[in-house]
Design an enzyme around this catalytic site. Structure first.
Site, PDB file in Angstrom:
ATOM      1  N   ARG A  78       1.332  -1.143  -0.097  1.00 58.73           N
ATOM      2  CA  ARG A  78       0.491  -0.040   0.362  1.00 58.73           C
ATOM      3  C   ARG A  78       0.996   1.131   0.008  1.00 58.73           C
ATOM      4  O   ARG A  78       1.798   1.391   0.513  1.00 58.73           O
ATOM      5  CB  ARG A  78      -1.276  -0.020   1.029  1.00 58.73           C
ATOM      6  CG  ARG A  78      -2.393  -0.507   1.520  1.00 58.73           C
ATOM      7  CD  ARG A  78      -2.763  -0.863   2.320  1.00 58.73           C
ATOM      8  NE  ARG A  78      -2.548  -1.255   3.581  1.00 58.73           N
ATOM      9  CZ  ARG A  78      -1.679  -0.816   4.462  1.00 58.73           C
ATOM     10  NH1 ARG A  78      -2.224   0.687   4.088  1.00 58.73           N
ATOM     11  NH2 ARG A  78      -0.844  -1.338   5.190  1.00 58.73           N
ATOM     12  N   TYR A 206      -1.622  -3.263  -7.139  1.00 61.51           N
ATOM     13  CA  TYR A 206      -1.271  -4.154  -4.934  1.00 61.51           C
ATOM     14  C   TYR A 206      -2.784  -3.651  -4.412  1.00 61.51           C
ATOM     15  O   TYR A 206      -3.673  -3.289  -4.372  1.00 61.51           O
ATOM     16  CB  TYR A 206      -0.291  -2.814  -4.835  1.00 61.51           C
ATOM     17  CG  TYR A 206      -0.573  -3.885  -3.159  1.00 61.51           C
ATOM     18  CD1 TYR A 206       0.057  -5.681  -3.499  1.00 61.51           C
ATOM     19  CD2 TYR A 206      -0.995  -3.260  -2.376  1.00 61.51           C
ATOM     20  CE1 TYR A 206       0.412  -5.338  -1.866  1.00 61.51           C
ATOM     21  CE2 TYR A 206      -1.066  -3.790  -0.563  1.00 61.51           C
ATOM     22  CZ  TYR A 206      -0.902  -4.853  -0.922  1.00 61.51           C
ATOM     23  OH  TYR A 206      -0.260  -5.752   0.645  1.00 61.51           O
ATOM     24  N   GLY A 208      -4.568  -4.065  -1.663  1.00 62.99           N
ATOM     25  CA  GLY A 208      -4.773  -2.780  -0.393  1.00 62.99           C
ATOM     26  C   GLY A 208      -5.767  -1.945  -1.231  1.00 62.99           C
ATOM     27  O   GLY A 208      -6.305  -0.808  -1.392  1.00 62.99           O
ATOM     28  N   LYS A 215      -9.937  -2.329   2.077  1.00 66.00           N
ATOM     29  CA  LYS A 215      -9.481  -1.177   2.767  1.00 66.00           C
ATOM     30  C   LYS A 215      -9.883   0.213   2.349  1.00 66.00           C
ATOM     31  O   LYS A 215     -10.671   0.893   3.264  1.00 66.00           O
ATOM     32  CB  LYS A 215      -7.935  -0.395   2.344  1.00 66.00           C
ATOM     33  CG  LYS A 215      -6.781  -2.247   2.650  1.00 66.00           C
ATOM     34  CD  LYS A 215      -7.324  -3.088   4.120  1.00 66.00           C
ATOM     35  CE  LYS A 215      -6.045  -3.829   4.449  1.00 66.00           C
ATOM     36  NZ  LYS A 215      -5.920  -4.356   5.545  1.00 66.00           N
ATOM     37  N   HIS A 235     -11.216  -2.754  11.936  1.00 63.18           N
ATOM     38  CA  HIS A 235      -9.324  -3.517  11.048  1.00 63.18           C
ATOM     39  C   HIS A 235      -8.988  -4.605  12.321  1.00 63.18           C
ATOM     40  O   HIS A 235      -8.444  -4.557  12.846  1.00 63.18           O
ATOM     41  CB  HIS A 235      -8.132  -2.386  10.899  1.00 63.18           C
ATOM     42  CG  HIS A 235      -6.973  -2.805  10.106  1.00 63.18           C
ATOM     43  ND1 HIS A 235      -5.670  -2.787  10.518  1.00 63.18           N
ATOM     44  CD2 HIS A 235      -7.564  -4.210   9.379  1.00 63.18           C
ATOM     45  CE1 HIS A 235      -4.910  -3.763   9.318  1.00 63.18           C
ATOM     46  NE2 HIS A 235      -5.840  -4.203   8.783  1.00 63.18           N
ATOM     47  N   SER A 257      -1.346  -3.852   9.571  1.00 61.11           N
ATOM     48  CA  SER A 257      -1.332  -4.788   9.141  1.00 61.11           C
ATOM     49  C   SER A 257       0.076  -4.973   9.405  1.00 61.11           C
ATOM     50  O   SER A 257       1.160  -4.970  10.000  1.00 61.11           O
ATOM     51  CB  SER A 257      -0.636  -3.796   7.427  1.00 61.11           C
ATOM     52  OG  SER A 257      -2.207  -3.300   7.387  1.00 61.11           O
ATOM     53  N   ALA A 258      -0.184  -7.366   8.888  1.00 58.87           N
ATOM     54  CA  ALA A 258       1.320  -7.825   8.923  1.00 58.87           C
ATOM     55  C   ALA A 258       1.266  -8.118  10.470  1.00 58.87           C
ATOM     56  O   ALA A 258       2.735  -7.963  10.822  1.00 58.87           O
ATOM     57  CB  ALA A 258       2.415  -7.006   8.118  1.00 58.87           C
ATOM     58  N   CYS A 259       0.966  -7.768  11.805  1.00 54.29           N
ATOM     59  CA  CYS A 259       1.268  -7.946  13.099  1.00 54.29           C
ATOM     60  C   CYS A 259       0.889  -9.472  13.278  1.00 54.29           C
ATOM     61  O   CYS A 259       0.716  -9.302  15.118  1.00 54.29           O
ATOM     62  CB  CYS A 259       0.848  -6.887  13.393  1.00 54.29           C
ATOM     63  SG  CYS A 259       1.729  -5.425  13.121  1.00 54.29           S
ATOM     64  N   ASP A 284      -9.068 -10.093   9.090  1.00 54.66           N
ATOM     65  CA  ASP A 284      -8.816  -8.500   9.478  1.00 54.66           C
ATOM     66  C   ASP A 284      -9.971  -7.574   9.195  1.00 54.66           C
ATOM     67  O   ASP A 284      -9.361  -6.378   9.073  1.00 54.66           O
ATOM     68  CB  ASP A 284      -8.849  -8.185   6.869  1.00 54.66           C
ATOM     69  CG  ASP A 284      -7.774  -7.325   7.279  1.00 54.66           C
ATOM     70  OD1 ASP A 284      -6.568  -6.826   7.670  1.00 54.66           O
ATOM     71  OD2 ASP A 284      -7.708  -7.191   5.817  1.00 54.66           O
ATOM     72  N   ASN A 374       6.465  -8.902   1.585  1.00 59.07           N
ATOM     73  CA  ASN A 374       5.157  -8.196   1.922  1.00 59.07           C
ATOM     74  C   ASN A 374       3.966  -9.147   0.800  1.00 59.07           C
ATOM     75  O   ASN A 374       3.171  -8.916   0.660  1.00 59.07           O
ATOM     76  CB  ASN A 374       4.319  -7.277   1.387  1.00 59.07           C
ATOM     77  CG  ASN A 374       3.457  -6.483   1.436  1.00 59.07           C
ATOM     78  OD1 ASN A 374       2.684  -6.946   2.731  1.00 59.07           O
ATOM     79  ND2 ASN A 374       2.522  -5.818   1.248  1.00 59.07           N
ATOM     80  N   ARG A 376       2.061 -12.496  -0.621  1.00 61.71           N
ATOM     81  CA  ARG A 376       0.921 -12.805  -0.589  1.00 61.71           C
ATOM     82  C   ARG A 376       0.135 -13.991  -0.535  1.00 61.71           C
ATOM     83  O   ARG A 376       0.570 -14.201  -1.720  1.00 61.71           O
ATOM     84  CB  ARG A 376       0.210 -11.365  -0.549  1.00 61.71           C
ATOM     85  CG  ARG A 376       0.607 -10.196   0.231  1.00 61.71           C
ATOM     86  CD  ARG A 376      -0.297 -10.020   1.994  1.00 61.71           C
ATOM     87  NE  ARG A 376       0.004  -8.512   2.053  1.00 61.71           N
ATOM     88  CZ  ARG A 376      -0.892  -8.110   3.052  1.00 61.71           C
ATOM     89  NH1 ARG A 376      -1.620  -8.735   4.009  1.00 61.71           N
ATOM     90  NH2 ARG A 376      -0.181  -7.423   3.983  1.00 61.71           N
ATOM     91  N   GLY A 501       0.191 -20.442  18.939  1.00 56.93           N
ATOM     92  CA  GLY A 501      -0.652 -20.826  19.829  1.00 56.93           C
ATOM     93  C   GLY A 501      -0.248 -20.606  21.102  1.00 56.93           C
ATOM     94  O   GLY A 501      -2.155 -20.669  21.664  1.00 56.93           O
ATOM     95  N   ASN A 503      -0.846 -18.023  22.199  1.00 58.40           N
ATOM     96  CA  ASN A 503      -1.576 -16.149  22.980  1.00 58.40           C
ATOM     97  C   ASN A 503      -3.327 -17.162  23.579  1.00 58.40           C
ATOM     98  O   ASN A 503      -3.402 -16.019  23.239  1.00 58.40           O
ATOM     99  CB  ASN A 503      -1.438 -15.460  21.589  1.00 58.40           C
ATOM    100  CG  ASN A 503      -0.157 -14.904  21.208  1.00 58.40           C
ATOM    101  OD1 ASN A 503       0.316 -15.369  21.961  1.00 58.40           O
ATOM    102  ND2 ASN A 503      -0.355 -14.874  19.659  1.00 58.40           N
TER     103      ASN A 503
HETATM  104  O1  SAT Z   1      -3.067  -3.139   2.609  1.00 56.05           O
HETATM  105  S1  SAT Z   1      -3.739  -4.812   2.284  1.00 56.05           S
HETATM  106  O2  SAT Z   1      -5.423  -5.101   1.995  1.00 56.05           O
HETATM  107  O3  SAT Z   1      -3.381  -5.077   0.765  1.00 56.05           O
HETATM  108  C1  SAT Z   1      -2.977  -5.429   2.422  1.00 56.05           C
HETATM  109  C2  SAT Z   1      -2.845  -4.873   4.235  1.00 56.05           C
HETATM  110  O4  SAT Z   1      -1.338  -4.133   4.601  1.00 56.05           O
HETATM  111  O5  SAT Z   1      -3.713  -5.095   5.595  1.00 56.05           O
HETATM  112 MN    MN Z   2      -5.278  -5.780   7.334  1.00 57.60          MN
END
Ligand code: SAT
Ligand code: MN
Length: 591
Positions: A78, A206, A208, A215, A235, A257-259, A284, A374, A376, A501, A503
């Site tokens: 993004r 891409y 997002g 998004k 989110h 994102s990505a966490c 998401d 990144n 996917r 797991g 968590n």
């Molecule tokens: O923005 S995307 O939906 O492509 C992925 C993200 O950043 O969560």
């Molecule tokens: Mn996201």
């Protein structure tokens, strides 16, 4: 004069027919294709995409129905700096969004879109966000010249005829116009017009930026609809947790994102926690409304997962590895010589003869990642072996707890419960997280990311936080609010908590607090578990390591509050007074 198929054969909505005609006049495509969502259509478009080199077929014995897409190397995440909220006033967008005046944005992007689909096919993609028949559900239509977008939208949304049926003769739908152009980053803009329920996106293919359902509609535009209509677009993943007695409770959790949202949503319980099960509702996005019982109910508006590939392994997320065994699109992962896929952190050594994400021969000596950080997978939720039986439930699921979490090497303890709703909103509002590869720009810098919505809130963040506070007044049965941090590190730089797991042990404490009166103790910044309050059965963690993971350090927190205060000052007068008061109270408590 090009002749296009008559819109009336597809839709009863005159507004939709008129809008498609208007977009065609602007972009001048050679052909218009109305997508019906059928299997035959998927096969036809897939064959076309393969012939055009947009998709590379993978080994269909190993990975049936799977394809690889390589994007332009300049278009892999993004791009927040060219994402705009084009509300009538700058104040409507607030300090956390880029703003462009609506007229200027329409003119600027209109000039780029003029004739932009000449020689190309324009696809009309009607789609539903939310379970069919749900009062939460909303219709969107995306117009695009990208076949990759069509095939992705087919996985990510309920796409095709069902959406046109739901729309009927109504003019109420989100209008998303997307054109790839020539992928010149200087001509890349993602513009949102909440007052027109419209999105224009140009110059990127891409996820997002280009899958406008995600998004752009389900968060930025939907958050503005939610404010008007009294609900929340967030989110958040939604996960169902079933205890050994067979009762299932639901948690909604916001992370940037990505966490690890997808990992938490699909978590495999530790073997030692016998009888516990986890089910995914969403990974998401959550749309949350007050239900007839005065509680908060959630749906996942999407129908598929667009997950980060690197780091996904049998150990970190066994369910995701099964999710992507078939009928999955991979983007920017590495390819093995036998037509399979590979990425860093998959738990197998890289096979010889790999091609990297750009299709170049790769060896461990190449000095760069084989899969883009990144990269996917795009997979239908129906592939998920632990899909919740309520993922398609029109009523959604009742939420017991809301969780806010960031990626923080310091300061933030493993878990804290808020004192009450307002304090919980404060926790969400002051969340910070280290940046990741999901957005272009520097990785690993702590930034304020309120409710993990910094890049996704479609209006003034101060008003958004006010909307959160107001909701409490209408909730008879509010969920409890917690914060977590799976990413705290020791002085030596090692993660203090095993994560994944395990968590579940933290989520279990939350549910025990809510439903079984589990113990905890008051710190100045929230309620924390004693080590004995966490179910650590079968976990090897030293008392000292756990103490560090749970610790609240006043010095670190004073710095944290100072940074949160700066952020609040930036929001200025739009910030609700109640949150400023929270800030003062906590600052005093830490003295
Ligand atoms: O923005 S995307 O939906 O492509 C992925 C993200 O950043 O969560
Ligand atoms: Mn996201």
């Amino acid at each position: 004069m090009t002749s296009y198929p008559a819109a009336e054969t597809y839709t009863k909505s005159r507004a939709l027919a008129a809008w498609v005609a208007e977009c065609a006049r602007l972009t001048n495509p050679d052909r218009i294709v109305w997508c019906d969502g059928s299997e035959a259509e998927r096969r036809r478009l897939t064959d076309e995409a393969v012939a055009a080199g947009v998709l590379i077929p993978l080994n269909h014995e190993k990975r049936p129905g799977c394809y690889l897409h390589r994007s332009n190397p300049n278009d892999v995440a993004r791009t927040e700096e060219v994402t705009f909220i084009c509300s009538p006033t700058k104040d409507g967008a607030g300090v956390t969004n880029n703003w462009m005046a609506p007229d200027e944005a329409y003119a600027k992007l209109g000039a780029l879109l003029k004739g932009s689909m000449a020689g190309r096919t324009m696809y009309v993609i009607p789609y539903v966000m939310g379970p069919l028949g749900s009062p939460f559900a909303k219709v969107g239509v995306e117009i695009t010249d990208s076949i990759y977008v069509v095939l992705s939208m087919r996985i990510m949304t309920r796409m095709g005829r069902a959406a046109l049926e739901m729309l009927g003769d109504s003019d109420h739908f989100n209008r998303g116009l997307h054109c790839t152009l020539d992928l010149d980053p200087k001509k890349r803009f993602i513009c949102h017009f909440p007052q027109d329920n419209t999105i224009w996106s140009v110059g990127s293919g891409y996820g997002g930026n280009a899958l406008l359902s995600k998004k752009c509609f389900a968060l930025r535009i939907a958050s503005t609809l939610g404010r008007k209509e009294g609900w929340l677009a967030e989110h958040m993943l939604i996960v169902g947790i079933q205890n050994p007695a067979g009762q299932t409770r639901y948690i909604a959790a916001a992370f940037p994102s990505a966490c690890g949202k997808t990992n938490l949503a699909m978590l495999t319980p530790p073997a030692a926690l016998k009888g516990w099960k986890v089910f995914t509702v969403g990974d998401d996005i959550a749309w949350l409304r007050i239900g007839p019982d005065g509680g908060l109910w959630a749906i996942n508006p999407e129908a598929g997962y667009f997950g980060v590939a690197p780091g996904t392994s049998a150990k970190s997320n066994a369910n995701a590895m099964r999710l992507v065994e078939h009928d999955t699109l991979f983007t920017n992962v590495a390819q093995t010589p036998d037509g399979d896929i590979w990425w860093e952190g998959m738990d197998s050594a890289p096979p010889a003869g790999l091609l990297d994400w750009q299709g170049r021969p790769w060896t461990p000596e190449s000095g760069a990642k084989a899969a883009h950080p990144n990269s996917r997978f795009t997979a239908p939720m129906s592939n998920n072996p632990v899909l919740s039986p309520h993922a398609n439930d029109p009523r959604g699921v009742p939420i017991s707890a809301i969780v806010f979490g960031g990626r923080r090497a310091t300061t933030m303890p493993l878990v804290l419960e808020s004192f009450d709703w307002t304090h919980g909103v404060f926790m969400g509002a002051t969340m910070g997280s280290e940046t990741t590869a999901a957005a272009a720009g520097k990785v690993g810098v702590v930034r304020r990311d309120p409710m993990a919505m910094l890049p996704f809130c479609g209006y003034n963040i101060g008003e958004y936080l006010g909307h959160w506070l107001e909701l409490a007044g209408r909730l008879k049965n509010p969920p409890r609010i917690f914060m977590v941090n799976w990413f705290r590190k020791s002085a030596e730089g090692d993660f203090l908590w095993p994560g994944f797991g395990d968590n579940l042990r933290v989520l279990k404490w939350m549910l025990d607090r809510i439903h079984n009166g589990a113990d905890g103790f008051r710190t100045p910044v929230g309620i924390a578990p004693h080590a004995k309050d966490l179910d650590l059965t079968g976990l090897e963690i030293s008392p000292e390591q756990l103490r560090q993971a749970l610790a609240v350090d006043r010095g670190e927190w004073r710095q944290e509050l100072a940074s949160a205060g700066e952020f609040f000052d930036k929001i200025g007068t739009a910030l609700p007074e109640a949150l400023r008061r929270q800030h003062r109270t906590l600052a005093a408590a830490l003295e």
